[in-house]
Write a protein that holds these residues in place. Structure first.
Motif, PDB file in Angstrom:
ATOM      1  N   MET A   1       0.857  -1.196   0.000  1.00 27.84           N
ATOM      2  CA  MET A   1       0.000   0.000   0.000  1.00 27.84           C
ATOM      3  C   MET A   1       0.898   1.253   0.000  1.00 27.84           C
ATOM      4  O   MET A   1       1.749   1.423   0.865  1.00 27.84           O
ATOM      5  CB  MET A   1      -0.859  -0.023   1.272  1.00 27.84           C
ATOM      6  N   THR A   2       0.732   2.101  -1.000  1.00 26.07           N
ATOM      7  CA  THR A   2       1.526   3.319  -1.032  1.00 26.07           C
ATOM      8  C   THR A   2       0.613   4.535  -1.013  1.00 26.07           C
ATOM      9  O   THR A   2      -0.589   4.430  -1.143  1.00 26.07           O
ATOM     10  CB  THR A   2       2.378   3.384  -2.322  1.00 26.07           C
ATOM     11  N   ASN A   3       1.247   5.713  -0.857  1.00 22.92           N
ATOM     12  CA  ASN A   3       0.471   6.959  -0.882  1.00 22.92           C
ATOM     13  C   ASN A   3       0.101   7.374  -2.298  1.00 22.92           C
ATOM     14  O   ASN A   3      -0.622   8.337  -2.483  1.00 22.92           O
ATOM     15  CB  ASN A   3       1.314   8.099  -0.283  1.00 22.92           C
ATOM     16  N   ASP A   4       0.666   6.716  -3.291  1.00 25.32           N
ATOM     17  CA  ASP A   4       0.637   7.237  -4.657  1.00 25.32           C
ATOM     18  C   ASP A   4      -0.733   7.122  -5.323  1.00 25.32           C
ATOM     19  O   ASP A   4      -0.925   6.395  -6.289  1.00 25.32           O
ATOM     20  CB  ASP A   4       1.702   6.533  -5.507  1.00 25.32           C
ATOM     21  N   LYS A   5      -1.673   7.901  -4.797  1.00 25.37           N
ATOM     22  CA  LYS A   5      -3.021   7.855  -5.361  1.00 25.37           C
ATOM     23  C   LYS A   5      -3.117   8.698  -6.627  1.00 25.37           C
ATOM     24  O   LYS A   5      -4.119   8.669  -7.310  1.00 25.37           O
ATOM     25  CB  LYS A   5      -4.021   8.347  -4.322  1.00 25.37           C
ATOM     26  N   LEU A   6      -2.103   9.488  -6.892  1.00 21.47           N
ATOM     27  CA  LEU A   6      -2.133  10.327  -8.090  1.00 21.47           C
ATOM     28  C   LEU A   6      -1.597   9.594  -9.316  1.00 21.47           C
ATOM     29  O   LEU A   6      -1.651  10.103 -10.419  1.00 21.47           O
ATOM     30  CB  LEU A   6      -1.283  11.582  -7.871  1.00 21.47           C
ATOM     31  N   GLY A   7      -1.021   8.437  -9.119  1.00 19.14           N
ATOM     32  CA  GLY A   7      -0.439   7.711 -10.239  1.00 19.14           C
ATOM     33  C   GLY A   7       0.852   8.349 -10.730  1.00 19.14           C
ATOM     34  O   GLY A   7       1.238   8.209 -11.891  1.00 19.14           O
ATOM     35  N   LEU A   8       1.541   9.058  -9.827  1.00 24.79           N
ATOM     36  CA  LEU A   8       2.770   9.746 -10.244  1.00 24.79           C
ATOM     37  C   LEU A   8       3.859   8.771 -10.660  1.00 24.79           C
ATOM     38  O   LEU A   8       4.590   9.007 -11.612  1.00 24.79           O
ATOM     39  CB  LEU A   8       3.299  10.597  -9.093  1.00 24.79           C
ATOM     40  N   ARG A   9       3.955   7.676  -9.929  1.00 27.60           N
ATOM     41  CA  ARG A   9       5.011   6.702 -10.275  1.00 27.60           C
ATOM     42  C   ARG A   9       4.798   6.140 -11.656  1.00 27.60           C
ATOM     43  O   ARG A   9       5.731   6.025 -12.445  1.00 27.60           O
ATOM     44  CB  ARG A   9       5.022   5.571  -9.269  1.00 27.60           C
ATOM     45  N   GLU A  11       3.204   7.508 -13.995  1.00 25.50           N
ATOM     46  CA  GLU A  11       3.412   8.609 -14.941  1.00 25.50           C
ATOM     47  C   GLU A  11       4.903   8.799 -15.242  1.00 25.50           C
ATOM     48  O   GLU A  11       5.297   9.037 -16.368  1.00 25.50           O
ATOM     49  CB  GLU A  11       2.839   9.892 -14.324  1.00 25.50           C
TER      50      GLU A  11
END
Lengths: 316, 161
Positions: A1-9, A11
């Motif tokens: 589970m990561t914080n990356d809810k923006l899909g930055l990784r 991207e």
């Protein structure tokens, strides 16, 4: 589970990453380490008397012995001598030194100077840290940068001289080293250098330290100086805003002498300082639109220009 | 190679790609991103003996790199930011330009978003690294999400909230 809810990784996953240049990082890291130690050695040790090292006979032609009188304490040393340390990049050829000498004469205002070769720098460093051999025992003798120590006749000329020195090829950094015992040491201690960029030095109290030391060497300001005063505050905004959100910050400014002054302002500016400081102070208001609190969303800083740079010396 | 250097190199190899990508996402300029990344690791080297014990050493380097990017952006002539990230990615009409949208945010919000969402640091760590309070970081993140709302797909906005 990561914080990356923006899909930055996801991207950024396909971005081409340049190869890691470990050699460049280590070289730069070692340079920074060496410089830090040299500066520590230089600034905490006594400034040595004039020595021309490295067999550069031509230096003698321009050097003049120091005839600076010692001033009584309390006298305003606006034209008191000041020392600068000019660190040089590696790989300087002897003919390069001659060019520096010519340039110093061209720049003017430099009463005498000392060249400290890499070898000499190492010897002094070793002497300074005699009791801490771990600092130098594994260092090659040419590990430290060569530098000049310059003495200027007039503190008021410092900004111009520094700007010219920084433009000389082969100059890595210029540091201000003050050796006059008459310099206002309380002021110097109260304000630390919070911004040092190519053409801008800004001094302000460190976090938790108080404002209110008078900038005794403040220079006259005109309307043309205001944009620069605003730049000084904007550059230092993170240092002077006590952790407030400085995103989207913007400024406006007036000369203190042009502002209709309520009594508390006049009292504030002249309580401990010379009343003439009103003529030498800009009032720069820093607006912080991201801060919701009305009382914290803007602050007006007292900003003056000294030969060493801009000083943010009070807040209203 | 001594032990100190060995550990440091391993740290660099692990953290370098993430730090560079964050710097690029932040600045949109590969030259500024690379310079800032290299300088940040060099600074990490000078304090490695202390930093190696730091819980968020990678976050420290990323924060330093992003601060250096800010300086790089200030010194750069004012030109429209190149769409480097977009060019580096394969053509895909459905792809969301999160990085492009990110660069429309104020610098502090952008920094908080990268440290929290990309570097996966908790709000506490972001606050410590950005030298601010947790409340301020939460405000940054909340405002960033709000600002990005109009720029992302509805399902993404739902996931972010």
């Amino acid at each position: 589970m990561t914080n990356d809810k923006l899909g930055l990784r996801a991207e950024l996953e396909h971005v081409a990453v340049p190869p890691l240049d470990m050699g460049a990082i280590l070289r730069r890291g070692n340079t920074l380490l060496r410089r830090r130690r040299v500066i520590a050695a230089f600034t905490s040790g006594a400034i040595v008397s004039l020595v021309v090292a490295g067999g550069v006979a031509v230096l003698d032609a321009v050097n003049q012995p120091s005839e600076t009188p010692v001033r009584p304490a309390g006298e305003t040393p606006a034209e008191a001598p000041v020392s600068l340390t000019v660190f040089l990049k590696d790989g300087l050829a002897p003919q390069g030194l001659r060019r520096y000498v010519e340039k110093f004469a061209e720049i003017g205002g430099i009463t005498n100077f000392e060249f400290v070769s890499k070898r000499e720098a190492f010897a002094r460093f070793k002497q300074r840290y005699e009791g801490q051999p771990e600092y130098w025992e594994n260092l090659p003798q040419d590990a430290l940068p060569a530098y000049f120590i310059l003495r200027l006749s007039d503190r008021g000329d410092m900004s111009r001289v520094i700007a010219r020195l920084e433009d000389l090829p082969g100059v890595d950094e210029v540091h201000i080293g003050v050796e006059s015992p008459n310099f206002d040491e309380a002021t110097a201690d109260a304000y630390r250098l919070v911004v040092q960029e190519r053409s801008m030095r800004v001094f302000a109290p460190g976090r938790g330290q108080r404002y209110g030391w008078c900038p005794t060497h403040a220079q006259q300001l005109g309307g043309m100086d205001l944009p620069e005063a605003e730049d000084a505050v904007l550059l230092a905004k993170d240092e002077i805003s006590a952790g407030l959100d400085t995103g989207d910050a913007y400024t406006d400014s007036v000369l203190a002498s042009d502002r209709p002054r309520p009594p508390d302002f006049a009292r504030m500016i002249s309580k401990d300082c010379s009343p003439s400081l009103v003529e030498r102070t800009a009032l720069v208001t820093l607006h912080l639109p991201q801060v919701d609190s009305a009382s914290m969303g803007a602050a007006t800083y007292f900003v003056s220009r000294e030969p060493r740079g801009w000083v943010i010396w009070n807040v209203w | 190679m001594d032990r100190r250097q060995g550990n440091f190199e391993e740290f660099c190899r692990t953290e370098y790609p993430g730090v560079f990508k964050a710097a690029l996402g932040f600045s949109g300029d590969p030259e500024i991103a690379l310079d800032a990344t290299q300088e940040a690791f060099a600074r990490a080297f000078t304090r490695w003996s202390r930093l190696r014990r730091h819980e968020w050493a990678g976050g420290w380097v990323m924060t330093t790199a992003l601060n250096l990017c800010k300086r790089g952006l200030r010194q750069r002539p004012p030109i429209p930011p190149p769409q480097v990230v977009d060019q580096a990615l394969p053509e895909d009409e459905d792809r969301i330009d999160v990085a492009g949208a990110l660069r429309t945010l104020p610098l502090r919000q952008r920094q908080a978003v990268l440290l929290h969402y990309l570097a996966d640091l908790p709000v506490t760590a972001v606050a410590e690294l950005m030298n601010t309070s947790e409340g301020t970081v939460k405000t940054h993140l909340s405002r960033a999400r709000h600002a990005l709302k109009g720029k992302l797909r509805p399902e993404e906005v739902g996931e972010m909230s």
